[in-house]
Design a protein around this motif. Structure first.
Motif, PDB file in Angstrom:
ATOM      1  N   VAL A 384       0.703  -1.204  -0.027  1.00 46.19           N
ATOM      2  CA  VAL A 384      -0.095  -0.182  -0.015  1.00 46.19           C
ATOM      3  C   VAL A 384       0.721   1.213  -0.019  1.00 46.19           C
ATOM      4  O   VAL A 384       0.652   2.051  -0.606  1.00 46.19           O
ATOM      5  N   ASN A 385       1.863   1.423   0.967  1.00 43.41           N
ATOM      6  CA  ASN A 385       2.830   2.551   1.020  1.00 43.41           C
ATOM      7  C   ASN A 385       3.453   2.848  -0.090  1.00 43.41           C
ATOM      8  O   ASN A 385       3.910   3.872  -0.498  1.00 43.41           O
ATOM      9  N   SER A 386       3.752   1.494  -1.020  1.00 45.88           N
ATOM     10  CA  SER A 386       4.671   1.773  -2.215  1.00 45.88           C
ATOM     11  C   SER A 386       4.215   2.496  -3.143  1.00 45.88           C
ATOM     12  O   SER A 386       4.353   2.986  -4.459  1.00 45.88           O
ATOM     13  N   ALA A 387       2.580   2.609  -3.171  1.00 46.15           N
ATOM     14  CA  ALA A 387       1.793   3.040  -4.273  1.00 46.15           C
ATOM     15  C   ALA A 387       1.116   4.300  -4.002  1.00 46.15           C
ATOM     16  O   ALA A 387       0.341   5.035  -4.701  1.00 46.15           O
ATOM     17  N   VAL A 388       1.167   4.990  -2.680  1.00 46.04           N
ATOM     18  CA  VAL A 388       0.428   6.212  -2.334  1.00 46.04           C
ATOM     19  C   VAL A 388       1.578   7.096  -1.883  1.00 46.04           C
ATOM     20  O   VAL A 388       2.623   6.863  -1.189  1.00 46.04           O
ATOM     21  N   PRO A 389       1.412   8.515  -1.794  1.00 43.36           N
ATOM     22  CA  PRO A 389       2.231   9.471  -1.289  1.00 43.36           C
ATOM     23  C   PRO A 389       2.377   9.415   0.137  1.00 43.36           C
ATOM     24  O   PRO A 389       1.418   9.042   0.606  1.00 43.36           O
ATOM     25  N   PRO A 390       3.476   9.850   0.767  1.00 35.46           N
ATOM     26  CA  PRO A 390       3.401   9.995   2.203  1.00 35.46           C
ATOM     27  C   PRO A 390       2.136  10.570   3.007  1.00 35.46           C
ATOM     28  O   PRO A 390       1.719  10.321   4.035  1.00 35.46           O
ATOM     29  N   GLY A 391       1.655  11.639   2.201  1.00 36.58           N
ATOM     30  CA  GLY A 391       0.381  12.479   2.876  1.00 36.58           C
ATOM     31  C   GLY A 391      -0.826  11.636   2.852  1.00 36.58           C
ATOM     32  O   GLY A 391      -1.965  12.122   3.546  1.00 36.58           O
ATOM     33  N   GLN A 392      -0.835  10.642   2.183  1.00 35.52           N
ATOM     34  CA  GLN A 392      -1.993   9.769   1.886  1.00 35.52           C
ATOM     35  C   GLN A 392      -1.828   8.310   2.904  1.00 35.52           C
ATOM     36  O   GLN A 392      -2.595   7.425   2.683  1.00 35.52           O
ATOM     37  N   THR A 393      -0.734   8.163   3.441  1.00 36.99           N
ATOM     38  CA  THR A 393      -0.329   7.059   4.271  1.00 36.99           C
ATOM     39  C   THR A 393      -1.641   6.487   5.223  1.00 36.99           C
ATOM     40  O   THR A 393      -1.951   5.303   5.081  1.00 36.99           O
ATOM     41  N   ALA A 394      -1.956   7.250   6.077  1.00 37.54           N
ATOM     42  CA  ALA A 394      -2.953   6.760   6.899  1.00 37.54           C
ATOM     43  C   ALA A 394      -4.217   6.364   6.363  1.00 37.54           C
ATOM     44  O   ALA A 394      -4.796   5.478   6.775  1.00 37.54           O
ATOM     45  N   VAL A 395      -4.744   7.270   5.548  1.00 38.70           N
ATOM     46  CA  VAL A 395      -6.172   7.068   4.802  1.00 38.70           C
ATOM     47  C   VAL A 395      -6.084   5.980   3.819  1.00 38.70           C
ATOM     48  O   VAL A 395      -6.949   5.059   4.204  1.00 38.70           O
ATOM     49  N   ALA A 396      -4.982   5.569   3.384  1.00 38.76           N
ATOM     50  CA  ALA A 396      -4.905   4.565   2.427  1.00 38.76           C
ATOM     51  C   ALA A 396      -4.688   3.006   3.198  1.00 38.76           C
ATOM     52  O   ALA A 396      -5.447   2.298   3.106  1.00 38.76           O
ATOM     53  N   ASN A 397      -4.103   3.108   4.399  1.00 41.52           N
ATOM     54  CA  ASN A 397      -3.848   1.924   5.266  1.00 41.52           C
ATOM     55  C   ASN A 397      -5.338   1.897   5.953  1.00 41.52           C
ATOM     56  O   ASN A 397      -5.520   0.871   6.431  1.00 41.52           O
ATOM     57  N   GLY A 398      -5.944   3.082   6.184  1.00 40.31           N
ATOM     58  CA  GLY A 398      -7.307   2.715   7.093  1.00 40.31           C
ATOM     59  C   GLY A 398      -8.218   2.155   6.280  1.00 40.31           C
ATOM     60  O   GLY A 398      -8.998   1.268   6.584  1.00 40.31           O
ATOM     61  N   THR A 399      -8.338   2.646   5.013  1.00 35.92           N
ATOM     62  CA  THR A 399      -9.210   1.920   4.030  1.00 35.92           C
ATOM     63  C   THR A 399      -8.909   0.707   3.795  1.00 35.92           C
ATOM     64  O   THR A 399      -9.784  -0.325   3.659  1.00 35.92           O
TER      65      THR A 399
END
Length: 468
Positions: A384-399
């Protein structure tokens, strides 16, 4: 800017402490549900809402808290999540109202925000060379906490009443909050261009998630073709479509749909859903199997406490997975542990289909199953983190965590339906054939999860190559 090695060690310890509280809060109530039903004079079906209220709150609030952490700072949202657990525990030990107990369990659900926020903190604060190991350890702590929660509650109920369980959770929540306050540096968020969030997006997300999860969670009791279940599923479909429309048109979406549509993110979310399906289905069928009276020719007549103790090898497997996953990710990337995790989970459940005559069989399968889920969940945030910028880390992992929750609810519902659909004559106890079918269904979920990574074509950026 990352922290020194000494300070990063304290931060990681704080993240592990905080992350362990949330799964403990989820599973500690399982052994005490009969006691709660008697204490509050409610039926067995009504007391199940103690679990459902927590599930709903966690599912709705996890991506929202993750997004707010990206925008406004993760430390303060971490503290808010943990203080929700504390407030819920205070209410639970003091109330004599079943309605307020459900409110307390919903407050416990605020703790679901810890997972995505912890990943965001690790990515932003830990030295790059320690980030992969940190994410793996935090991920596997979920399985460890789930097993320990059941065991601890069973032990407490041997000597005290149900309030002791919530007192323990209160203490753990306070300790975790103190650890975060002392070890996690203050931050102002990393999504500088994210703006605000859409209230309508948050409301519609909450409505369709609640409708879907209530339908799935209560389907076995209400009947899958009944008006309530079909009505809730219809509401979920309509409001989800509205939510997608709102998110696609707002300038500052709560969850960026373009991010979810990226192949790496979408496929990793599918793997998480399937792994959640297998994991919670396995929990249900294994603990139920252990408690079957031996007079039926199978099972071990285990008490709730003994059945919980039988899950300890699962926690041990999760613990071992943290170190192994970090090494595999560093050398071969996240695909290997994600595939291996699914294969191990499938092998453990398939093994129980044919070998279940001894408690040793259950212990062995539990250890292998725990190792598998630990490997899988350690690899998922790396993808997940490899595909999103740092500013979307938490919301991407939350989803991702929400989709894992949906998979878990589906796994519990499907295995529960299979077990309830074929019972020993004159009893409510499932037959051996029903258990074997449930074992194979969970194995199929794990096997499907193992196949998903082969469809992920993009090469994840190794954690040590990321710019923190």
């Amino acid at each position: 800017m990352t922290l020194t090695a000494r300070r990063s060690g304290g931060l990681l310890a704080a993240m592990l402490c905080a992350m362990t509280v949330q799964p403990i809060a989820q599973t500690m109530v399982v052994p005490i549900l009969p006691s709660l039903a008697g204490e509050f004079a409610v039926s067995a079906s009504d007391v199940s809402w103690v679990m459902t209220a927590n599930l709903l709150a966690a599912a709705v609030l996890t991506p929202i808290l993750g997004r707010l952490g990206d925008l406004h700072g993760r430390r303060r949202l971490l503290l808010l999540s943990l203080l929700g657990t504390v407030a819920g525990s205070v209410l639970a030990v003091s109330t004599h109202s079943f309605a307020l107990l459900l409110v307390a369990r919903a407050l416990h659900g605020i703790g679901g925000g810890v997972l995505p926020l912890a990943f965001g903190v690790i990515r932003a604060e830990l030295p790059p060379e320690r980030a992969a190991r940190g994410m793996a350890m935090v991920s596997t702590s979920m399985g460890i906490g789930s097993g320990l929660g059941v065991v601890a509650a069973g032990l407490l109920m041997e000597w005290w009443d149900y309030r002791a369980v919530f007192w323990l959770l209160l203490v753990l929540g306070l300790l975790a909050a103190a650890a975060v306050a002392l070890s996690v540096p203050a931050d102002r968020g990393t999504d500088r261009e994210g703006g605000g969030t859409s209230p309508l997006a948050a409301v519609t997300l909450a409505v369709w998630l609640c409708a879907l999860l209530v339908a799935v969670s209560q389907g076995n009791g209400w009947g899958w073709t009944g008006t309530r279940v079909l009505g809730l599923l219809s509401v979920a479909a309509v409001v989800c479509a509205l939510w997608l429309r709102v998110e696609s048109r707002t300038r500052h979406p709560l969850i960026d749909l373009r991010m979810l549509a990226r192949p790496t993110v979408a496929l990793t979310n599918l793997a998480a859903t399937l792994t959640g399906f297998g994991m919670y289905g396995a929990y249900i069928v294994m603990t139920s199997f252990a408690q079957v009276p031996q007079e039926y020719g199978f099972g071990f007549s285990a008490t709730v406490l003994i059945a919980g103790l039988m899950l300890l090898p699962n926690s041990a497997g999760n613990l071992a997975a943290g170190t192994l996953a970090a090494a595999l990710i560093a050398r071969r990337g996240p695909r290997t542990p994600l595939v291996l995790g699914g294969l191990l989970g499938a092998a453990a459940m398939a093994f129980l289909t044919v070998r279940h005559g001894s408690a040793v069989d259950l212990y062995l399968a539990g250890g292998v199953f725990g190792l598998g889920t630990g490997l899988a969940f350690a690899a998922i945030p790396v993808y997940v983190n490899s595909a999103v910028p740092p500013g979307q880390t938490a919301v991407a992992n939350g989803t991702n965590a929400v989709l894992r929750t949906i998979g878990a609810a589906a796994g519990s519902a499907v295995t529960g339906a299979v077990l309830a659909g074929d019972t020993v004559a004159g009893t409510a106890s499932p037959t051996l054939h029903a258990y074997q079918a449930a074992f194979m269904i969970t194995a199929a979920g794990f096997l499907a999860a193992a196949a998903v990574p082969f469809a992920i074509r993009s090469r994840p950026v190794p954690v040590h190559e990321e710019i923190s």
